[in-house]
Design an enzyme around this catalytic site. Sequence first.
Site, mmCIF file in Angstrom:
data_model
loop_
_atom_site.group_PDB
_atom_site.id
_atom_site.type_symbol
_atom_site.label_atom_id
_atom_site.label_comp_id
_atom_site.label_asym_id
_atom_site.label_seq_id
_atom_site.Cartn_x
_atom_site.Cartn_y
_atom_site.Cartn_z
ATOM 1 N N LYS A 149 0.837 -1.209 0.000
ATOM 2 C CA LYS A 149 0.000 0.000 0.000
ATOM 3 C C LYS A 149 0.872 1.259 0.000
ATOM 4 O O LYS A 149 0.622 2.204 -0.749
ATOM 5 C CB LYS A 149 -0.894 -0.022 1.249
ATOM 6 C CG LYS A 149 -2.040 0.957 1.180
ATOM 7 C CD LYS A 149 -2.764 1.068 2.504
ATOM 8 C CE LYS A 149 -3.618 -0.138 2.815
ATOM 9 N NZ LYS A 149 -4.147 -0.076 4.202
ATOM 10 N N GLU A 187 -17.295 7.775 2.277
ATOM 11 C CA GLU A 187 -16.634 7.184 1.126
ATOM 12 C C GLU A 187 -17.380 7.653 -0.123
ATOM 13 O O GLU A 187 -18.595 7.815 -0.107
ATOM 14 C CB GLU A 187 -16.632 5.657 1.225
ATOM 15 C CG GLU A 187 -15.671 5.191 2.290
ATOM 16 C CD GLU A 187 -15.627 3.678 2.437
ATOM 17 O OE1 GLU A 187 -15.896 2.959 1.469
ATOM 18 O OE2 GLU A 187 -15.331 3.223 3.555
ATOM 19 N N CYS A 198 -18.380 1.168 8.436
ATOM 20 C CA CYS A 198 -18.606 2.088 9.562
ATOM 21 C C CYS A 198 -19.938 1.876 10.272
ATOM 22 O O CYS A 198 -19.960 1.434 11.423
ATOM 23 C CB CYS A 198 -18.497 3.527 9.071
ATOM 24 S SG CYS A 198 -16.907 3.858 8.294
HETATM 25 C C1 UGA Z 1 -20.584 6.934 7.151
HETATM 26 C C2 UGA Z 1 -21.020 8.329 7.608
HETATM 27 O O1 UGA Z 1 -22.012 8.833 6.712
HETATM 28 C C3 UGA Z 1 -19.838 9.287 7.631
HETATM 29 O O2 UGA Z 1 -20.244 10.555 8.131
HETATM 30 C C4 UGA Z 1 -18.751 8.690 8.552
HETATM 31 O O3 UGA Z 1 -17.595 9.516 8.582
HETATM 32 C C5 UGA Z 1 -18.358 7.317 8.037
HETATM 33 O O4 UGA Z 1 -19.526 6.465 8.004
HETATM 34 C C6 UGA Z 1 -17.336 6.748 8.980
HETATM 35 O O5 UGA Z 1 -17.671 6.467 10.123
HETATM 36 O O6 UGA Z 1 -16.163 6.690 8.597
HETATM 37 P P1 UGA Z 1 -20.037 5.852 4.765
HETATM 38 O O7 UGA Z 1 -19.860 4.559 5.504
HETATM 39 O O8 UGA Z 1 -19.023 6.260 3.757
HETATM 40 O O9 UGA Z 1 -20.114 7.075 5.817
HETATM 41 O O10 UGA Z 1 -21.418 5.753 4.025
HETATM 42 P P2 UGA Z 1 -22.854 6.461 4.094
HETATM 43 O O11 UGA Z 1 -22.955 7.468 3.018
HETATM 44 O O12 UGA Z 1 -23.179 6.892 5.480
HETATM 45 O O13 UGA Z 1 -23.783 5.228 3.700
HETATM 46 C C7 UGA Z 1 -23.841 4.086 4.549
HETATM 47 C C8 UGA Z 1 -24.820 3.080 4.019
HETATM 48 O O14 UGA Z 1 -26.152 3.542 4.159
HETATM 49 C C9 UGA Z 1 -24.654 2.708 2.551
HETATM 50 O O15 UGA Z 1 -24.755 1.302 2.421
HETATM 51 C C10 UGA Z 1 -25.812 3.400 1.875
HETATM 52 O O16 UGA Z 1 -26.233 2.741 0.711
HETATM 53 C C11 UGA Z 1 -26.864 3.321 2.975
HETATM 54 N N1 UGA Z 1 -27.943 4.343 2.867
HETATM 55 C C12 UGA Z 1 -27.631 5.655 2.945
HETATM 56 C C13 UGA Z 1 -29.271 3.940 2.744
HETATM 57 O O17 UGA Z 1 -29.577 2.728 2.687
HETATM 58 N N2 UGA Z 1 -30.249 4.891 2.680
HETATM 59 C C14 UGA Z 1 -29.974 6.209 2.747
HETATM 60 O O18 UGA Z 1 -30.923 7.039 2.688
HETATM 61 C C15 UGA Z 1 -28.637 6.612 2.880
#
Ligand code: UGA
Length: 436
Positions: free
Chosen positions: A35, A152, A264
């Site tokens: 990496k 992400e 996460c």
């Molecule tokens: C999440 C948080 O949103 C970030 O703020 C945080 O920094 C990050 O975790 C972390 O702890 O590092 P992330 O895991 O990148 O970010 O993804 P999200 O955008 O939160 O989505 C998470 C999941 O929820 C995905 O599988 C997405 O498809 C799902 N989702 C999201 C839904 O099923 N419905 C929604 O309305 C929104």
Amino acid sequence: MRLSVVGCGYLGAVHAAAMADLGHDVVGVDVDARKVAQLARGEAPFFEPGLQELLLSGLRSGRLRFSTDPGALSSADLHFIAVGTPQLSGRAGADLSYVDAAFAQVLAHGKDGDVVVGKSTVPVGTVERLSATVGDDDPRVTLAWNPEFLREGHAVADSLTPDRLVFGVADGARDDAAAAGLAQVYEKPLRDGTPLIVTDWATAELVKVAANAFLATKISFINAMAEIAEATGADVTQLADAIGHDARIGRRFLNAGVGFGGGCLPKDIRAFQARAVELGLADSVVFLDEVDKINLRRRARVVELAGELLGSTPGRRVAVLGLAFKPDSDDVRDSPALEVACALRAAGAEVVAADPHAAANARARDPELVTVDSAEEALAGAELVILLTEWREFRELDPARTAQLVSGRRIIDARNVLDPEAWIGAGWEYRGLGRR
Ligand code: UGA
């Protein structure tokens, strides 16, 4: 400033590149030689829009470098800990061994006056515990926690222009040396008006897990409504639109579907519950157990719907569109899409999956999974199509053209992103989740 970032995964690699972009001298340290070599060549080790460009510009500027040598930490005055805190195998709690090792490494190579700033998501009480491990022979460092909220797929923008900054410092004292160091690190975003909240250690730790717990709860709330909608003939998308207009509720993170996954949200709500149990406060977050269960039920529901649409699953050709846990990412950790694909295969279906960026990672987890390079190849001869990750190219599929590729016009829109009328109009049997 002279900074180090320990851990160059999804969080650390982006953070290191972003800090160099803000004008700091940054060394990223990781134990994974492959990496580090990739990063040092300016290659992003995972798919993240904009990261490659940011890495290359940092490397070209001479302000960004990567190393496997922990001795490189001695060249920095402020150290970020950005290692993973995955779920412990077979248990709900977080594995803090990487955080502990990173902190020990910084102590071993740091000097008096250095500032050590954690970014990893940790259970409340971790910073207090780490500070108690500093021995008389260790350098006099100041410890702080600066939780990261990057998503992400949007990690570069979230790092360069965060929507808020939280500095967790000893006793929440604004004149703390770490608060002063962090104010210098984030001088640009702070000048641009990014809100700053200076807290004590425990609050900063809790802010992060509370934010993720809230987001997970919001998604599971709407998925619970989807279950009710399915049973009563209501439409969860219209319901979300209608309640989302209330500014107190808000429409974002109210998309019902196959639920949340990734590295996460799922592990963070479990670690939060495990920590609450340790604190004798299990009742305070018992609802997160339901949040988790609702979320996992959505995956099972998609598998069940596939069985309903096909009559019987063994030997049937199923096109799976999407394997990443969300679009614009190649991450398949706890991915609902990958879990559904594997469950259908286990039930005897002939699954052919496509994902623009996550196929290789998915095959690494499940070597028997058949993946192809394009949606067209996955669709060819399929008796059932399941859209599981809402990549733009899948959202924009044309129902009439897609109908010519498949052998059965059946589609499950597991992210509720397609226009049901258009698909039904083109002769498809369409099923969303919680949609009429
Ligand atoms: C999440 C948080 O949103 C970030 O703020 C945080 O920094 C990050 O975790 C972390 O702890 O590092 P992330 O895991 O990148 O970010 O993804 P999200 O955008 O939160 O989505 C998470 C999941 O929820 C995905 O599988 C997405 O498809 C799902 N989702 C999201 C839904 O099923 N419905 C929604 O309305 C929104």
